[in-house]
Scaffold this motif. Structure first.
Motif, PDB file in Angstrom:
ATOM      1  N   GLY A  17      39.395  -9.541 -29.512  1.00 30.96           N
ATOM      2  CA  GLY A  17      39.350  -9.701 -30.960  1.00 30.96           C
ATOM      3  C   GLY A  17      38.278 -10.719 -31.293  1.00 30.96           C
ATOM      4  N   LEU A  18      37.384 -10.329 -32.191  1.00 31.08           N
ATOM      5  CA  LEU A  18      36.254 -11.210 -32.502  1.00 31.08           C
ATOM      6  C   LEU A  18      36.154 -11.494 -33.985  1.00 31.08           C
ATOM      7  N   GLY A  19      37.283 -11.452 -34.665  1.00 30.59           N
ATOM      8  CA  GLY A  19      37.267 -11.761 -36.090  1.00 30.59           C
ATOM      9  C   GLY A  19      38.448 -11.121 -36.785  1.00 30.59           C
ATOM     10  N   GLU A  20      38.601 -11.470 -38.071  1.00 23.68           N
ATOM     11  CA  GLU A  20      39.742 -10.962 -38.820  1.00 23.68           C
ATOM     12  C   GLU A  20      39.454  -9.613 -39.477  1.00 23.68           C
ATOM     13  N   GLY A  66      56.656 -11.511 -32.720  1.00 21.28           N
ATOM     14  CA  GLY A  66      56.204 -12.607 -31.874  1.00 21.28           C
ATOM     15  C   GLY A  66      57.424 -13.341 -31.343  1.00 21.28           C
ATOM     16  N   ASP A 126      36.222 -15.367 -31.308  1.00 19.50           N
ATOM     17  CA  ASP A 126      35.175 -15.797 -32.231  1.00 19.50           C
ATOM     18  C   ASP A 126      35.325 -17.264 -32.595  1.00 19.50           C
ATOM     19  N   ASN A 144      54.174 -15.822 -31.013  1.00 21.42           N
ATOM     20  CA  ASN A 144      53.955 -15.764 -32.447  1.00 21.42           C
ATOM     21  C   ASN A 144      52.504 -16.023 -32.844  1.00 21.42           C
ATOM     22  N   GLY A 145      52.047 -15.201 -33.737  1.00 26.15           N
ATOM     23  CA  GLY A 145      50.755 -15.462 -34.378  1.00 26.15           C
ATOM     24  C   GLY A 145      49.517 -15.242 -33.531  1.00 26.15           C
ATOM     25  N   THR A 146      49.659 -14.572 -32.407  1.00 27.44           N
ATOM     26  CA  THR A 146      48.478 -14.376 -31.550  1.00 27.44           C
ATOM     27  C   THR A 146      47.551 -13.292 -32.093  1.00 27.44           C
ATOM     28  N   GLY A 147      48.104 -12.421 -32.953  1.00 28.20           N
ATOM     29  CA  GLY A 147      47.285 -11.338 -33.514  1.00 28.20           C
ATOM     30  C   GLY A 147      47.783  -9.958 -33.121  1.00 28.20           C
ATOM     31  N   LYS A 148      49.074  -9.835 -32.848  1.00 32.82           N
ATOM     32  CA  LYS A 148      49.637  -8.536 -32.428  1.00 32.82           C
ATOM     33  C   LYS A 148      49.510  -7.470 -33.505  1.00 32.82           C
ATOM     34  N   THR A 149      49.962  -7.811 -34.705  1.00 31.28           N
ATOM     35  CA  THR A 149      49.960  -6.819 -35.778  1.00 31.28           C
ATOM     36  C   THR A 149      48.523  -6.435 -36.144  1.00 31.28           C
ATOM     37  N   THR A 150      47.677  -7.458 -36.235  1.00 35.78           N
ATOM     38  CA  THR A 150      46.266  -7.199 -36.537  1.00 35.78           C
ATOM     39  C   THR A 150      45.659  -6.296 -35.469  1.00 35.78           C
ATOM     40  N   GLN A 201      53.015  -5.475 -43.484  1.00 38.79           N
ATOM     41  CA  GLN A 201      51.676  -5.804 -42.964  1.00 38.79           C
ATOM     42  C   GLN A 201      51.153  -4.660 -42.096  1.00 38.79           C
ATOM     43  N   LYS A 231      40.741 -13.867 -31.127  1.00 38.22           N
ATOM     44  CA  LYS A 231      40.161 -15.106 -31.659  1.00 38.22           C
ATOM     45  C   LYS A 231      39.091 -15.696 -30.735  1.00 38.22           C
TER      46      LYS A 231
HETATM   47  N1  LIG Z   1      39.382 -15.237 -36.130  1.00 32.18           N
HETATM   48  C1  LIG Z   1      40.237 -14.301 -35.727  1.00 32.18           C
HETATM   49  N2  LIG Z   1      41.448 -14.212 -36.301  1.00 32.18           N
HETATM   50  C2  LIG Z   1      42.307 -13.263 -35.864  1.00 32.18           C
HETATM   51  C3  LIG Z   1      41.965 -12.379 -34.806  1.00 32.18           C
HETATM   52  N3  LIG Z   1      43.034 -11.579 -34.599  1.00 32.18           N
HETATM   53  C4  LIG Z   1      43.984 -11.939 -35.486  1.00 32.18           C
HETATM   54  N4  LIG Z   1      43.560 -12.957 -36.255  1.00 32.18           N
HETATM   55  C5  LIG Z   1      44.282 -13.658 -37.318  1.00 32.18           C
HETATM   56  O1  LIG Z   1      45.421 -14.293 -36.788  1.00 32.18           O
HETATM   57  C6  LIG Z   1      46.461 -14.348 -37.755  1.00 32.18           C
HETATM   58  C7  LIG Z   1      47.754 -13.811 -37.177  1.00 32.18           C
HETATM   59  O2  LIG Z   1      47.603 -12.425 -36.941  1.00 32.18           O
HETATM   60  P1  LIG Z   1      48.842 -11.414 -36.837  1.00 32.18           P
HETATM   61  O3  LIG Z   1      48.290 -10.113 -36.440  1.00 32.18           O
HETATM   62  O4  LIG Z   1      49.688 -11.473 -38.048  1.00 32.18           O
HETATM   63  O5  LIG Z   1      49.606 -12.076 -35.628  1.00 32.18           O
HETATM   64  P2  LIG Z   1      50.996 -11.599 -34.994  1.00 32.18           P
HETATM   65  O6  LIG Z   1      50.881 -11.840 -33.532  1.00 32.18           O
HETATM   66  O7  LIG Z   1      51.311 -10.217 -35.409  1.00 32.18           O
HETATM   67  O8  LIG Z   1      51.993 -12.641 -35.649  1.00 32.18           O
HETATM   68  P3  LIG Z   1      53.600 -12.594 -35.609  1.00 32.18           P
HETATM   69  O9  LIG Z   1      53.985 -11.173 -35.853  1.00 32.18           O
HETATM   70  O10 LIG Z   1      54.026 -13.511 -36.692  1.00 32.18           O
HETATM   71  O11 LIG Z   1      53.988 -13.072 -34.246  1.00 32.18           O
HETATM   72  C8  LIG Z   1      45.957 -13.543 -38.936  1.00 32.18           C
HETATM   73  O12 LIG Z   1      45.477 -14.426 -39.891  1.00 32.18           O
HETATM   74  C9  LIG Z   1      44.834 -12.719 -38.359  1.00 32.18           C
HETATM   75  O13 LIG Z   1      43.865 -12.367 -39.319  1.00 32.18           O
HETATM   76  C10 LIG Z   1      40.661 -12.515 -34.198  1.00 32.18           C
HETATM   77  O14 LIG Z   1      40.282 -11.819 -33.263  1.00 32.18           O
HETATM   78  N5  LIG Z   1      39.855 -13.489 -34.702  1.00 32.18           N
END
Ligand SMILES: Nc1nc2c(ncn2[C@@H]2O[C@H](COP(=O)(O)OP(=O)(O)OP(=O)(O)O)[C@@H](O)[C@H]2O)c(=O)[nH]1
Ligand SMILES: [Mg+2]
Length: 403
Positions: free
Chosen positions: A380-383, A295, A357, A212-218, A249, A355
């Protein structure tokens, strides 16, 4: 007198037409250019074309004017130059940044890692006497940066040997040695291309997994942008059906670059959404289908089994080209445990480290590659929407140790 009345009529008609245009465009604006997705994922949408929106309203007023039989003078003069309507001319689809050299552009984001690892090591190695204590400090620095025990020992051993052979050490020489050794650890020759090439009758298929929350969707969204920037057509599969917000999202990311999102009902079967996404991708002749999954904690066997099922069901169409494991670089060693379990359930073909960054632990790149024997392909180096970079070992190491 007659002419005056006629002029008045024309003025009213023209004003009406312009008014309609403005209102029409206002009404249009919230409509995304990408085809709307419906929960039942049926009718494949028409591909949007650049300029579609801009053309239609311009035609309308012209026709209106032509109907009024103007005495002399070319028809439609008044609307030949339509009033500038903000947002009407510019296509709403974003054009992402080119991907080449992104890591170099984003290297400042690695500064935290840089301070901890590269600068620290160079300072230590520049000491006049490299005694046992100093080498231990070098080891500690590498371990703190999450390089991992085995790789750290290897690096220190090789460095000690080479420094001994070298005799004198200038900062420039030391930098060169450290660069070479770090590059060896990171792996300069691994194939890090993200495999997205379509085959005849089948799109490239990529599945994105992780806790969860690692940044998959992003990451899925950012990757879609990269692909679109390279001229590919992309279909997104919202196989995270736990929350409707998850599909929203992903769809928002898709709409920004004109990628169609296939989604299912909330709480529905993720495997069937993934299956349908590939099916629609095939029917639409898309180049790539990216499947975002929910996640899940690697410790929940039920959810891990479900992930295995998603993969098997998609494979009824064709083998997957990539299964990308998204790891949050800030979680450090725990990421390795996750990696091991995910790799058992779905064969991981590439790692995305997000992350980077926000952490001084860039060394995790080395550790996680060792753990899985799979290369880090993206970082990934930022949002920001374009803050995803192909992993380039040389640029990465240069960023770590600074200029
Ligand atoms: N600083 C930074 N933040 C990131 C990066 N990639 C993702 N994020 C942030 O991490 C948070 C979670 O990103 P999601 O893409 O929603 O993560 P997810 O894995 O899809 O989450 P779940 O679907 O809930 O499991 C968001 O606030 C993103 O903006 C990155 O490379 N750097
Ligand atoms: Mg998500």
């Amino acid at each position: 007198m007659d002419i005056l009345i006629l002029a008045l009529v024309i003025a009213v008609v023209v004003l009406g037409a312009i008014g309609g245009l403005v209102i029409g465009s206002r009404r249009k604006k919230p409509q995304p250019p990408a085809p709307p997705t419906t929960p039942d994922i049926t009718a494949p949408p028409a591909e949007p074309h650049v300029g579609d929106e801009a053309e239609t309203p311009r035609d309308e007023p012209r026709r209106t004017i032509e109907e009024v039989d103007l005495p002399g003078g070319p028809a439609g003069v008044a609307v030949e130059e339509p009033p500038a309507v903000p947002g009407l001319e510019a296509p709403e689809i974003e054009i992402p940044e080119p991907t080449a050299g992104r890591l170099v552009r984003l290297r400042a984001r690695l500064s935290r890692s840089q301070n901890a690892l590269g600068k620290g090591l160079l300072t230590l190695l520049s000491r006049e006497h490299l005694d046992e204590d100093t080498w231990e400090e070098v080891e500690d620095t590498l371990l703190t940066a999450d390089v991992g025990v085995q790789p750290t020992q290897e690096l220190v051993e090789r460095l000690r040997e080479r420094v001994k052979v070298l005799g004198t050490r200038t900062p420039q020489e030391l930098r060169g040695l450290l660069r070479e050794e770090l590059l060896t650890l990171v792996g300069a020759d691994l194939d890090r291309t993200v495999k997205t090439e379509p085959a005849p009758g089948k799109p490239g298929i990529v599945m994105v997994v992780g806790v969860n929350g690692t940044g998959k969707t992003t990451t899925t969204g950012k990757l879609a942008r990269v692909l679109v920037a390279d001229g590919r057509s992309v279909v997104l599969g919202a196989a995270d059906t736990f929350r409707a917000a998850a599909a929203d999202q992903l769809q928002t990311w898709g709409e920004r670059v004109g990628a169609y999102t296939v989604r299912g009902p909330e709480g529905g079967d993720p495997a069937s959404v993934a299956f349908d996404a590939v099916k629609e991708g095939k029917e639409m002749g898309a180049d790539v289908v990216l499947i975002d999954t929910a996640g899940r904690l690697h410790t929940k066997t039920g959810l891990m089994d479900e992930l295995g099922k998603v993969k098997r069901v998609v494979e009824k169409h064709a083998p997957l080209d990539e299964v990308l494991l998204v790891l949050d670089a800030t979680t450090g060693q725990n990421g390795l445990v996750q990696a091991r379990v995910f790799a058992e359930v779905v064969d991981i073909t590439g790692i995305v480290l997000t992350k980077l960054d926000g952490t001084a632990k860039g060394g995790i790149v080395v550790a996680v590659q060792r753990e899985l024997d799979v290369p880090v392909k993206l970082v990934g180096l930022g949002e920001g929407a374009d803050d995803l970079a192909p992993f380039e070992p040389e640029a990465f190491v240069d960023a770590l140790i600074g200029d």
